[in-house]
Design a protein around this motif. Structure first.
Motif, PDB file in Angstrom:
ATOM      1  N   PRO A   2      59.615  27.628  43.770  1.00 53.55           N
ATOM      2  CA  PRO A   2      58.691  28.760  43.829  1.00 53.55           C
ATOM      3  C   PRO A   2      57.444  28.407  44.631  1.00 53.55           C
ATOM      4  CG  PRO A   2      58.572  27.704  41.677  1.00 53.55           C
ATOM      5  CD  PRO A   2      59.677  27.008  42.438  1.00 53.55           C
ATOM      6  N   LEU A   3      57.112  29.253  45.589  1.00 52.26           N
ATOM      7  CA  LEU A   3      55.898  29.079  46.394  1.00 52.26           C
ATOM      8  C   LEU A   3      55.016  30.293  46.125  1.00 52.26           C
ATOM      9  CD1 LEU A   3      55.762  28.199  50.222  1.00 52.26           C
ATOM     10  CD2 LEU A   3      54.027  29.505  49.022  1.00 52.26           C
ATOM     11  N   TYR A   4      53.980  30.072  45.337  1.00 53.27           N
ATOM     12  CA  TYR A   4      53.130  31.169  44.868  1.00 53.27           C
ATOM     13  C   TYR A   4      51.927  31.329  45.795  1.00 53.27           C
ATOM     14  CZ  TYR A   4      50.207  33.860  41.591  1.00 53.27           C
ATOM     15  OH  TYR A   4      49.433  34.809  40.999  1.00 53.27           O
ATOM     16  N   VAL A   5      51.623  32.571  46.150  1.00 50.99           N
ATOM     17  CA  VAL A   5      50.480  32.879  47.005  1.00 50.99           C
ATOM     18  C   VAL A   5      49.379  33.495  46.140  1.00 50.99           C
ATOM     19  CG1 VAL A   5      49.684  34.074  49.074  1.00 50.99           C
ATOM     20  CG2 VAL A   5      52.087  33.389  48.875  1.00 50.99           C
ATOM     21  N   VAL A   6      48.178  32.905  46.166  1.00 53.33           N
ATOM     22  CA  VAL A   6      47.082  33.404  45.334  1.00 53.33           C
ATOM     23  C   VAL A   6      46.024  34.102  46.174  1.00 53.33           C
ATOM     24  CG1 VAL A   6      47.424  31.656  43.560  1.00 53.33           C
ATOM     25  CG2 VAL A   6      45.830  31.204  45.417  1.00 53.33           C
ATOM     26  N   ASN A   7      45.360  35.038  45.546  1.00 57.94           N
ATOM     27  CA  ASN A   7      44.271  35.774  46.176  1.00 57.94           C
ATOM     28  C   ASN A   7      43.000  34.926  46.142  1.00 57.94           C
ATOM     29  OD1 ASN A   7      42.007  37.689  46.511  1.00 57.94           O
ATOM     30  ND2 ASN A   7      43.568  39.273  46.357  1.00 57.94           N
ATOM     31  N   VAL A   8      42.297  34.841  47.269  1.00 53.73           N
ATOM     32  CA  VAL A   8      41.072  34.044  47.340  1.00 53.73           C
ATOM     33  C   VAL A   8      39.823  34.932  47.306  1.00 53.73           C
ATOM     34  CG1 VAL A   8      42.090  32.061  48.494  1.00 53.73           C
ATOM     35  CG2 VAL A   8      41.241  33.967  49.871  1.00 53.73           C
ATOM     36  N   GLY A   9      39.953  36.090  46.677  1.00 55.13           N
ATOM     37  CA  GLY A   9      38.810  36.989  46.568  1.00 55.13           C
ATOM     38  C   GLY A   9      38.606  37.859  47.789  1.00 55.13           C
ATOM     39  N   LEU A  10      39.707  38.145  48.493  1.00 51.69           N
ATOM     40  CA  LEU A  10      39.652  38.999  49.680  1.00 51.69           C
ATOM     41  C   LEU A  10      40.698  40.089  49.564  1.00 51.69           C
ATOM     42  CD1 LEU A  10      39.414  36.181  52.378  1.00 51.69           C
ATOM     43  CD2 LEU A  10      37.554  37.696  51.672  1.00 51.69           C
ATOM     44  N   TRP A  11      40.326  41.286  49.952  1.00 54.60           N
ATOM     45  CA  TRP A  11      41.281  42.387  49.996  1.00 54.60           C
ATOM     46  C   TRP A  11      40.965  43.243  51.208  1.00 54.60           C
ATOM     47  CZ3 TRP A  11      37.574  41.611  46.303  1.00 54.60           C
ATOM     48  CH2 TRP A  11      36.532  42.533  46.226  1.00 54.60           C
ATOM     49  N   HIS A  12      41.872  44.128  51.553  1.00 55.78           N
ATOM     50  CA  HIS A  12      41.677  44.980  52.721  1.00 55.78           C
ATOM     51  C   HIS A  12      40.505  45.923  52.450  1.00 55.78           C
ATOM     52  CE1 HIS A  12      45.774  44.373  54.791  1.00 55.78           C
ATOM     53  NE2 HIS A  12      45.641  43.444  53.856  1.00 55.78           N
ATOM     54  N   GLY A  13      39.410  45.656  53.140  1.00 56.13           N
ATOM     55  CA  GLY A  13      38.237  46.522  52.982  1.00 56.13           C
ATOM     56  C   GLY A  13      37.187  45.979  52.041  1.00 56.13           C
ATOM     57  N   GLY A  14      37.328  44.750  51.564  1.00 55.69           N
ATOM     58  CA  GLY A  14      36.311  44.235  50.643  1.00 55.69           C
ATOM     59  C   GLY A  14      36.487  42.757  50.335  1.00 55.69           C
ATOM     60  N   LYS A  15      35.517  42.216  49.586  1.00 51.34           N
ATOM     61  CA  LYS A  15      35.564  40.795  49.275  1.00 51.34           C
ATOM     62  C   LYS A  15      34.697  40.483  48.071  1.00 51.34           C
ATOM     63  CE  LYS A  15      31.763  39.939  52.494  1.00 51.34           C
ATOM     64  NZ  LYS A  15      31.386  39.403  53.816  1.00 51.34           N
ATOM     65  N   THR A  16      35.036  39.403  47.389  1.00 48.72           N
ATOM     66  CA  THR A  16      34.168  38.793  46.397  1.00 48.72           C
ATOM     67  C   THR A  16      33.375  37.700  47.100  1.00 48.72           C
ATOM     68  OG1 THR A  16      35.758  39.195  44.611  1.00 48.72           O
ATOM     69  CG2 THR A  16      34.091  37.503  44.232  1.00 48.72           C
ATOM     70  N   PRO A  17      32.051  37.665  46.952  1.00 43.83           N
ATOM     71  CA  PRO A  17      31.268  36.632  47.632  1.00 43.83           C
ATOM     72  C   PRO A  17      31.756  35.230  47.271  1.00 43.83           C
ATOM     73  CG  PRO A  17      29.824  38.315  46.735  1.00 43.83           C
ATOM     74  CD  PRO A  17      31.198  38.602  46.203  1.00 43.83           C
ATOM     75  N   VAL A  18      31.586  34.307  48.205  1.00 39.89           N
ATOM     76  CA  VAL A  18      32.074  32.939  48.014  1.00 39.89           C
ATOM     77  C   VAL A  18      31.467  32.292  46.772  1.00 39.89           C
ATOM     78  CG1 VAL A  18      32.088  30.620  49.022  1.00 39.89           C
ATOM     79  CG2 VAL A  18      32.582  32.598  50.448  1.00 39.89           C
ATOM     80  N   ASP A  19      30.220  32.614  46.467  1.00 42.53           N
ATOM     81  CA  ASP A  19      29.577  31.992  45.311  1.00 42.53           C
ATOM     82  C   ASP A  19      29.933  32.687  43.995  1.00 42.53           C
ATOM     83  OD1 ASP A  19      28.193  34.347  45.635  1.00 42.53           O
ATOM     84  OD2 ASP A  19      26.218  33.431  45.903  1.00 42.53           O
ATOM     85  N   SER A  20      30.881  33.644  44.035  1.00 39.95           N
ATOM     86  CA  SER A  20      31.277  34.364  42.809  1.00 39.95           C
ATOM     87  C   SER A  20      32.792  34.355  42.609  1.00 39.95           C
ATOM     88  CB  SER A  20      30.773  35.811  42.879  1.00 39.95           C
ATOM     89  OG  SER A  20      29.379  35.863  43.059  1.00 39.95           O
ATOM     90  N   LEU A  21      33.440  33.289  43.016  1.00 38.29           N
ATOM     91  CA  LEU A  21      34.908  33.244  43.015  1.00 38.29           C
ATOM     92  C   LEU A  21      35.528  32.756  41.714  1.00 38.29           C
ATOM     93  CD1 LEU A  21      35.724  31.764  46.553  1.00 38.29           C
ATOM     94  CD2 LEU A  21      36.034  34.116  45.775  1.00 38.29           C
ATOM     95  N   GLN A  22      34.730  32.402  40.723  1.00 38.53           N
ATOM     96  CA  GLN A  22      35.293  31.742  39.554  1.00 38.53           C
ATOM     97  C   GLN A  22      36.369  32.581  38.864  1.00 38.53           C
ATOM     98  OE1 GLN A  22      34.564  28.484  38.882  1.00 38.53           O
ATOM     99  NE2 GLN A  22      36.396  28.721  37.610  1.00 38.53           N
ATOM    100  N   GLY A  23      36.188  33.896  38.836  1.00 34.87           N
ATOM    101  CA  GLY A  23      37.204  34.743  38.206  1.00 34.87           C
ATOM    102  C   GLY A  23      38.552  34.633  38.889  1.00 34.87           C
ATOM    103  N   TRP A  24      38.563  34.596  40.211  1.00 35.37           N
ATOM    104  CA  TRP A  24      39.813  34.440  40.957  1.00 35.37           C
ATOM    105  C   TRP A  24      40.396  33.039  40.761  1.00 35.37           C
ATOM    106  CZ3 TRP A  24      42.098  38.601  42.887  1.00 35.37           C
ATOM    107  CH2 TRP A  24      41.331  39.712  43.237  1.00 35.37           C
ATOM    108  N   ILE A  25      39.545  32.044  40.717  1.00 38.95           N
ATOM    109  CA  ILE A  25      40.024  30.677  40.484  1.00 38.95           C
ATOM    110  C   ILE A  25      40.638  30.563  39.094  1.00 38.95           C
ATOM    111  CG2 ILE A  25      39.293  28.272  40.224  1.00 38.95           C
ATOM    112  CD1 ILE A  25      37.164  28.834  42.394  1.00 38.95           C
ATOM    113  N   ASP A  26      39.978  31.171  38.114  1.00 42.00           N
ATOM    114  CA  ASP A  26      40.531  31.156  36.755  1.00 42.00           C
ATOM    115  C   ASP A  26      41.897  31.827  36.714  1.00 42.00           C
ATOM    116  OD1 ASP A  26      38.246  29.894  35.875  1.00 42.00           O
ATOM    117  OD2 ASP A  26      37.316  31.714  35.061  1.00 42.00           O
ATOM    118  N   GLU A  27      42.016  32.948  37.421  1.00 36.89           N
ATOM    119  CA  GLU A  27      43.301  33.657  37.454  1.00 36.89           C
ATOM    120  C   GLU A  27      44.390  32.766  38.037  1.00 36.89           C
ATOM    121  OE1 GLU A  27      44.976  37.656  39.646  1.00 36.89           O
ATOM    122  OE2 GLU A  27      43.101  37.832  38.510  1.00 36.89           O
TER     123      GLU A  27
END
Length: 407
Positions: free
Chosen positions: A291-316
């Motif tokens: 299995p090769l899993y692809v994770v979201n790094v806080g970026l989506w089409h049309g928006g983003k989570t700031p780099v200094d606020s990524l902990q929620g995505w990292i936790d996920e």
């Protein structure tokens, strides 16, 4: 005649070239680039109904009535039954709509057209399940019919009385007619008012997995002998317009009635999320692929989570890895065991982001290297042997490079 003569001369020339002797010199003392045996694999994405209506075996479309909050596409009443959406007293918090049916007697009911038709296969046995509550003077039957709901290809009586409490019902029916454009239906022998939700019709599945994949399509994937399976997709990982419709693994596990599904905004349709994180891992295992899993790094089409606020995505990300790799004594490893797989799935390959390193920072590529490092540091601290995959320019560059010192 000139055209014919020219063509004839052309093909004679080709034949002469093919029949010429060819000499190949092989110098075994000077091997070239070593090719990893892991290089050959497959990539899945929920696009153009590759999952729902494709690889995923579910035959009913909009089974949880979440496809439209104001109407009920792919359903129709038959013989005087009146259909409406119900938004109160629902099955659970994951469900936002249900289908209320007022049966008029005389075998009235409703049908679901499936994904461009329900494939009725002679001799095949299907498992129908649904949740229901209400009042009914009579019994329910599940049926496979023609479009008009008249010709019966297969039917089965539903055991158990409809009550005022949500109850799950199961019935098995066998088809005696081949028709790729059949409809599934639920009909009543009497009058009543019943609310339905999370209806399902499953054929036999690949390796008989519960909530599994179509045997024919999964077998074709197996025959490819892939070394890895990349999932859950490309843009599908990211979402569009909102982070809420990105792929969130934790919403796609457990019993299907506890999965809310979500809008596949990138490709324009709702998905059941029946083919979820657990099913992807199970399929990879059944295919003999890593299995090769692809994770979201806080970026989506049309928006983003700031780099200094990524902990929620990292936790996920870390929670997903614990679900896949953790011991049964861990929180998420215990969830995996409860879902039928006590042994770890052992994810070894993790891709951090999807096509998120383009020259244009507005193309889902904001400060990618910084994002990569934050995920890398967290993952390797717990899983030091994890193989991490980074993004380089995905288009417009024939020689993409990793452009920072951070490996």
């Amino acid at each position: 005649m000139k055209v014919k003569t020219s063509l004839c001369t052309f093909f004679i020339g080709i034949a002469s070239t093919l029949s010429a002797q060819v000499t190949i010199d092989v110098n075994v003392n000077k091997p070239g680039v070593e090719v990893s045996p892991m290089l050959y694999g497959i990539f899945f994405e929920e696009i153009n109904h590759a999952g729902d209506g494709g690889l995923y075996a579910e035959l009913l479309r909009n089974r949880s009535l979440e496809g439209d909050k104001n109407r009920f596409p792919h359903y129709a009443g038959v013989r005087g039954a009146v259909l409406s959406l119900e938004k109160k007293g629902l099955l659970n918090n994951a469900q936002k709509c249900a289908l209320r049916v007022r049966f008029s007697g005389n075998a009235s009911g409703f049908t679901n057209e499936g994904f461009w038709g329900v494939p009725s296969v002679k001799g095949r046995t299907y498992t129908a399940t649904f949740w229901a509550k209400g009042k009914l003077d009579g019994k329910l039957k599940v049926v496979l019919t023609d479009k008009k709901g008249e010709a019966r290809y297969g039917e089965a009586q539903v055991e158990g009385k409809i009550t005022g409490k949500w109850t799950k019902y199961t019935a098995k029916l066998t088809s005696h007619v081949n028709d790729n454009k059949a409809y599934f239906g639920i009909i009543a022998s009497g009058k009543g008012d019943v609310v339905f939700d999370v209806m399902s019709l499953m054929p036999p599945t690949f390796k008989n997995r519960e909530n599994g994949c179509r045997p024919d399509l999964a077998q074709l994937l197996y025959n490819l002998k892939p070394k890895f399976m990349r999932f859950p997709g490309g843009c599908y990982v990211e979402g569009q317009g909102s982070p809420d419709n990105a792929f969130h693994w934790e919403r796609t596990i457990g019993p299907i009635e506890q999965r809310p599904g979500h809008l596949n905004a990138n490709w324009g349709y709702n998905v059941h999320d029946g083919l979820g994180f657990h099913e992807f891992l199970q399929l990879a295992e059944d295919l003999g692929a890593k299995p090769l899993y692809v994770v979201n790094v806080g970026l989506w089409h049309g928006g983003k989570t700031p780099v200094d606020s990524l902990q929620g995505w990292i936790d996920e990300c870390m929670n997903a890895l614990e679900y896949a790799n953790g011991d049964v004594t861990t929180k998420y490893g215990a969830m995996r065991a409860a879902n039928g797989h006590p042994a770890p799935f052992n994810i070894e390959y993790l891709e951090i982001g999807n096509e998120n390193n383009q020259p244009d920072p507005n193309a889902q590529s904001d400060r990618y290297y910084e994002r990569f490092k934050k995920f890398k540091d967290a993952v390797l601290a717990k899983y030091p042997h994890m193989h991490l995959i980074g993004n380089v320019v995905a288009w417009g560059n024939d020689n993409p490079k990793w452009r920072v010192a951070n490996p």
